[in-house]
Design an enzyme around this catalytic site. Structure first.
Site, mmCIF file in Angstrom:
data_model
loop_
_atom_site.group_PDB
_atom_site.id
_atom_site.type_symbol
_atom_site.label_atom_id
_atom_site.label_comp_id
_atom_site.label_asym_id
_atom_site.label_seq_id
_atom_site.Cartn_x
_atom_site.Cartn_y
_atom_site.Cartn_z
ATOM 1 N N SER A 145 0.845 -1.312 -0.132
ATOM 2 C CA SER A 145 0.063 0.040 -0.035
ATOM 3 C C SER A 145 0.722 1.138 -0.010
ATOM 4 O O SER A 145 1.701 1.281 0.617
ATOM 5 C CB SER A 145 -0.597 0.125 1.256
ATOM 6 O OG SER A 145 -1.727 1.284 1.214
ATOM 7 N N TYR A 158 -1.923 -0.710 10.137
ATOM 8 C CA TYR A 158 -1.974 -0.736 8.790
ATOM 9 C C TYR A 158 -0.673 -0.240 8.186
ATOM 10 O O TYR A 158 -0.083 -0.932 7.471
ATOM 11 C CB TYR A 158 -3.094 -0.092 8.370
ATOM 12 C CG TYR A 158 -3.456 -0.514 6.616
ATOM 13 C CD1 TYR A 158 -3.970 -1.851 6.544
ATOM 14 C CD2 TYR A 158 -2.829 0.350 5.685
ATOM 15 C CE1 TYR A 158 -4.251 -2.107 5.141
ATOM 16 C CE2 TYR A 158 -3.397 0.072 4.287
ATOM 17 C CZ TYR A 158 -3.982 -1.120 4.187
ATOM 18 O OH TYR A 158 -4.258 -1.607 2.886
#
Length: 260
Positions: A145, A158
């Site tokens: 990501s 995350y």
């Protein structure tokens, strides 16, 4: 790509929804034997029916990638059905970036995100090795990501997990040079997955002009954007590429923003 993938076996973790489902569709259309795994059995069953309606054969095998025994069993099932694995795509992840202020964060939430998003790819790669070694051009692809490189407030689990996955990618690429297993990553930016979710979570995307203009290409990304890159990176056309991470975000992370 159809000529290349027609005899290949591809395993996509987290393949029942979102980007994973988009990649599964692309590889199945390219002729690969596609296996998707997901911890959400409802999503997996829905996805299986969805692919069937498109005349695409995709096998669903439930698995929690953070559970070592379940991962072992998954790879045994792949071995029994196909004998080898040409492509492993580590896509499964808990995509809930914001957890609130650090002082209020539950450590169990942090541990669970890292277990799925980082431990999971490591476990899957470890137990897939014996199957990958049988392939002529084996490839591993990790779905990272852009949050590995930049953050909004309160996204500790995350961001940390995706940052770790970036480092794991180049570490695996250097460690798995025999029998020449290539390992790369894709770091997606804003990818709209509304229509790729299971029915109970599906929604119609609503993007403002500002949402679109944040991206130099003038739109929000789609799972198809990631799938096209995945098809290339896992094929022999990318045979000289390993240990790399390709950012696919419509140019968002290179755009300078000044406060007015």
């Amino acid at each position: 790509m159809k000529e290349y993938y027609s005899s290949k076996t591809v395993l996509i973790t987290g393949g029942a929804q979102g980007i994973g489902r988009g990649m599964a569709q692309a590889f199945a259309k390219a002729g690969a034997n596609v296996i998707i795994t997901d911890n959400d059995k409802e999503a997996g069953q829905e996805a299986t029916q969805w692919f069937l309606e498109q005349n695409l054969k995709v096998t669903f095998l439930p698995c929690d990638v953070a559970d070592e025994e379940q991962v072992k069993e998954l790879m045994e099932q792949v071995k029994e059905k196909y004998g080898q694995l040409d492509v492993l795509i580590n896509n499964a992840g808990i995509a809930n970036p914001s957890v609130g202020p650090l002082q209020d964060m539950d450590l169990a939430d942090f541990d669970r995100v890292l277990a799925v998003n980082l431990r999971g790819p490591l476990l899957c790669t470890k137990y897939a090795l014996a199957l990958l070694e049988k392939a002529e051009h084996p490839a591993v692809l990790n779905i990272s990501s852009t949050r590995a490189f930049m953050s909004e407030p309160n996204t500790f689990p995350y961001s940390a997990s995706k940052g770790g996955l970036e480092a794991l990618t180049h570490s695996l690429a250097i460690s798995l040079t025999e029998p020449r297993i290539r390992v790369n990553a894709i770091a997606p930016g804003w990818i709209e997955t509304g229509r790729w979710e299971k029915k109970s979570k599906r929604y119609v995307p609503q993007h403002s002009q500002q949402d679109k203009e944040q991206h130099p290409v003038g739109r929000v990304g789609t799972p198809e954007d990631i799938a096209e890159a995945a098809l290339f990176l896992c094929s022999d056309k990318a045979g000289f590429i390993t240990g790399q991470s390709i950012t696919i975000d419509g140019g968002m992370t290179v755009k300078m923003i000044y406060a007015e």
